[in-house]
Design a protein around this motif. Structure first.
Motif, PDB file in Angstrom:
ATOM      1  N   ASP A 437      53.244 -25.500  17.842  1.00 24.75           N
ATOM      2  CA  ASP A 437      52.637 -26.835  17.749  1.00 24.75           C
ATOM      3  C   ASP A 437      52.067 -27.120  16.359  1.00 24.75           C
ATOM      4  O   ASP A 437      51.450 -28.169  16.151  1.00 24.75           O
ATOM      5  N   TYR A 438      52.239 -26.164  15.416  1.00 19.59           N
ATOM      6  CA  TYR A 438      51.683 -26.377  14.073  1.00 19.59           C
ATOM      7  C   TYR A 438      52.433 -27.503  13.369  1.00 19.59           C
ATOM      8  O   TYR A 438      53.650 -27.659  13.536  1.00 19.59           O
ATOM      9  N   THR A 439      51.669 -28.213  12.577  1.00 19.35           N
ATOM     10  CA  THR A 439      52.280 -29.267  11.777  1.00 19.35           C
ATOM     11  C   THR A 439      52.921 -28.653  10.535  1.00 19.35           C
ATOM     12  O   THR A 439      52.751 -27.467  10.228  1.00 19.35           O
ATOM     13  N   LEU A 440      53.650 -29.475   9.795  1.00 21.86           N
ATOM     14  CA  LEU A 440      54.285 -29.007   8.557  1.00 21.86           C
ATOM     15  C   LEU A 440      53.254 -28.456   7.590  1.00 21.86           C
ATOM     16  O   LEU A 440      53.456 -27.408   6.969  1.00 21.86           O
ATOM     17  N   TYR A 441      52.136 -29.143   7.471  1.00 27.08           N
ATOM     18  CA  TYR A 441      51.100 -28.691   6.543  1.00 27.08           C
ATOM     19  C   TYR A 441      50.525 -27.344   6.958  1.00 27.08           C
ATOM     20  O   TYR A 441      50.233 -26.484   6.126  1.00 27.08           O
ATOM     21  N   GLU A 442      50.377 -27.142   8.283  1.00 19.69           N
ATOM     22  CA  GLU A 442      49.836 -25.859   8.761  1.00 19.69           C
ATOM     23  C   GLU A 442      50.841 -24.727   8.523  1.00 19.69           C
ATOM     24  O   GLU A 442      50.456 -23.603   8.198  1.00 19.69           O
ATOM     25  N   TRP A 443      52.152 -25.016   8.679  1.00 22.73           N
ATOM     26  CA  TRP A 443      53.151 -24.005   8.398  1.00 22.73           C
ATOM     27  C   TRP A 443      53.160 -23.630   6.904  1.00 22.73           C
ATOM     28  O   TRP A 443      53.347 -22.479   6.541  1.00 22.73           O
ATOM     29  N   VAL A 444      52.960 -24.629   6.046  1.00 25.27           N
ATOM     30  CA  VAL A 444      52.838 -24.332   4.614  1.00 25.27           C
ATOM     31  C   VAL A 444      51.652 -23.407   4.365  1.00 25.27           C
ATOM     32  O   VAL A 444      51.727 -22.453   3.579  1.00 25.27           O
ATOM     33  N   ALA A 445      50.524 -23.667   5.049  1.00 19.85           N
ATOM     34  CA  ALA A 445      49.341 -22.812   4.891  1.00 19.85           C
ATOM     35  C   ALA A 445      49.620 -21.392   5.356  1.00 19.85           C
ATOM     36  O   ALA A 445      49.197 -20.409   4.729  1.00 19.85           O
ATOM     37  N   VAL A 446      50.372 -21.265   6.488  1.00 22.44           N
ATOM     38  CA  VAL A 446      50.730 -19.925   6.988  1.00 22.44           C
ATOM     39  C   VAL A 446      51.567 -19.182   5.944  1.00 22.44           C
ATOM     40  O   VAL A 446      51.316 -18.024   5.621  1.00 22.44           O
ATOM     41  N   PHE A 447      52.573 -19.879   5.400  1.00 26.04           N
ATOM     42  CA  PHE A 447      53.464 -19.262   4.416  1.00 26.04           C
ATOM     43  C   PHE A 447      52.706 -18.836   3.154  1.00 26.04           C
ATOM     44  O   PHE A 447      52.878 -17.722   2.653  1.00 26.04           O
ATOM     45  N   VAL A 448      51.866 -19.772   2.669  1.00 28.68           N
ATOM     46  CA  VAL A 448      51.138 -19.485   1.440  1.00 28.68           C
ATOM     47  C   VAL A 448      50.202 -18.299   1.618  1.00 28.68           C
ATOM     48  O   VAL A 448      50.134 -17.384   0.789  1.00 28.68           O
TER      49      VAL A 448
END
Length: 479
Positions: A437-448
């Protein structure tokens, strides 16, 4: 054009020493030391007074005089007190006193091999020294011819004289085979194969490798004049020409006079002269009695070690220049850093302009220093060091900039895309489905965040490994 000479005077006595450098495999040096000891080589210790007259035929070398002759900071380098002191020039000597024969186109003679040295030196340099006593009835021409011919380990040029050396019922057509099969334990397995050329035994890629350096003591009759022509012939080892006639390799008296001024030490002329060249260091004397014995002793002792040190300086400086030429500055940053360390270590701990405590010793060392071109070579190494520092600064600056850019990007992106949001979520247990359910911005935060932790861990690991490797390898490259 060669000037023909006529001189058949016999010498009162003469002996020669032959120096030959080679490279050693770093991780096999101590194994080689053990092999030498097994083969009855003895470690030279100045505290052992019994060694003063064991290795030099009818002569002896005063250990006490050796200690007084050199400056205190040179003594640990030339005369390490213990076998395990790897930072000095460790000498291992074997007494031989064996009779041999020498056959060549213009000289057939017997000679005695008194002893042989192996020096184990820092920077993976080894040096062999052979002591030979010649018969008293040889002429001055014969002595020069013997030195010039015997020093050729393996004839390469067509005009180099063919020789045969006989010893212990064996006969050798090459001096190299005689020395390394008859006198020394097998050495090939201890040589640095990356540095050696298969054409020559023990080659240094930056040195004249098929010939040995000669050190001579020549006692002449009292009635004989020692001319500038004699000294020039000694320095160039001009014995006999291709037709067996005595010769001198220069015909211009003005040139010989300039050569004399530059290379001859005549503090005690008309009686005793020292001459130094790239091939030969010689003492020519008409002294007699105790003074003659003293001069002979010094040629085995103080003067030998002065030449040995200059010779070693030249080899190491050439080695450092050569290693710089083999480095790709962009790719071999670790090797570049090690070379910087080696140059700094050598200039700080080994290279000294004054090594003797006597006026005559300083003057003789200065002539040897000029002859071996230690000053120009050192200046070249200093320029190399400066160049390496500049390039390392540039490369380190680039690396630091790249790393700083990466870290800056991670910091900015992490701040923009909500480190706080993501960390707050991770404070509680989340089922795997919650991530869907993560948004695109949250997935970017996970990756970073994840990649940042991984990259930091990897960089830390490689930095620690590089630091440990360099700390270990720096000393291994030198000792």
């Amino acid at each position: 054009m060669e000037m023909k000479l006529e001189n058949n005077d016999s010498t009162k006595g003469s002996f020669q020493q032959f120096l030959f450098p080679f490279t050693l495999e770093g991780n096999k040096i101590e194994t080689f030391v053990g092999k030498l000891l097994e083969d009855h080589f003895v470690f030279l210790n100045l505290r052992d007074m019994d060694q003063q007259n064991q290795f030099y035929g009818n002569h002896q070398v005063s250990h006490r005089n050796l200690e007084k002759y050199f400056m205190p900071y040179i003594e640990p380098i030339l005369f390490p007190a213990h076998l395990k002191e790897k930072e000095g020039l460790r000498r291992f000597t074997k007494k031989l006193d064996i009779d041999c024969t020498f056959e060549s186109p213009f000289l057939n003679t017997s000679f005695i091999i008194n002893s042989i040295d192996i020096f184990i030196c820092p920077f993976h340099i080894g040096m062999m020294n052979l002591r030979i006593t010649l018969p008293e009835d040889l002429s001055y021409d014969d002595v020069l011819y013997f030195g010039d011919t015997f020093r050729i380990l393996e004839p390469i040029a067509e005009d180099e004289q063919k020789t045969k050396v006989g010893c212990r019922k064996n006969q050798y057509e090459k001096v190299k085979d005689f020395i390394f099969n008859e006198l020394l334990p097998p050495m090939e397995e201890y040589m640095d194969e990356e540095q050696t050329d298969s054409t020559y035994f023990g080659s240094l890629p930056f040195f004249i490798d098929e010939r040995m350096y000669v050190i001579s003591y020549i006692a002449l009759p009292e009635h004989r004049d020692i001319s500038k022509e004699d000294l020039f012939r000694a320095s160039e080892l001009n014995g006999y020409d291709s037709e067996g006639e005595p010769y001198i390799g220069a015909t211009n008296p003005a040139y010989i006079d300039k050569y004399y001024q530059k290379r001859v030490y005549d503090r005690w002329g008309e009686e005793t002269f020292y001459v130094t060249s790239m091939y030969h260091f010689a003492c020519l004397t008409k002294a007699k009695g105790k003074l003659e014995q003293q001069l002979a002793s010094e040629m085995y002792g103080q003067n030998f070690y002065s030449i040995l040190l200059s010779f070693y300086y030249k080899i190491v400086l050439l080695k450092l220049v050569h290693e710089h030429s083999q480095i790709d500055i962009e790719k071999d940053q670790s090797d570049t850093e090690q070379l910087i360390f080696m140059i700094t270590e050598f200039t700080a701990k080994y290279l000294f302009t004054e090594v003797n405590s006597t006026a005559s010793g300083k003057e003789l060392f200065k002539i040897a220093d000029d002859t071996f071109r230690i000053g120009p070579l050192y200046n070249e190494v200093k320029e190399t060091l400066s160049y390496l520092y500049q390039n390392q600064d540039k490369l380190s600056g680039k690396s630091s900039n790249y790393l700083l850019q990466i870290l800056t990007i991670y910091t900015v992106v992490s701040g923009i895309f909500g480190m706080n949001l993501y960390i707050e979520d991770w404070k509680k247990k989340l089922p795997w489905k919650a991530y869907m359910d993560y948004t695109l911005y949250e997935w970017v935060a996970v990756f970073v965040t994840t990649s940042g932790l991984v990259i930091t861990t990897i960089l830390g690991f490689f930095f620690l490994r590089k630091w440990l490797y360099e700390k270990k390898s720096r000393k291994k490259r030198m000792l």
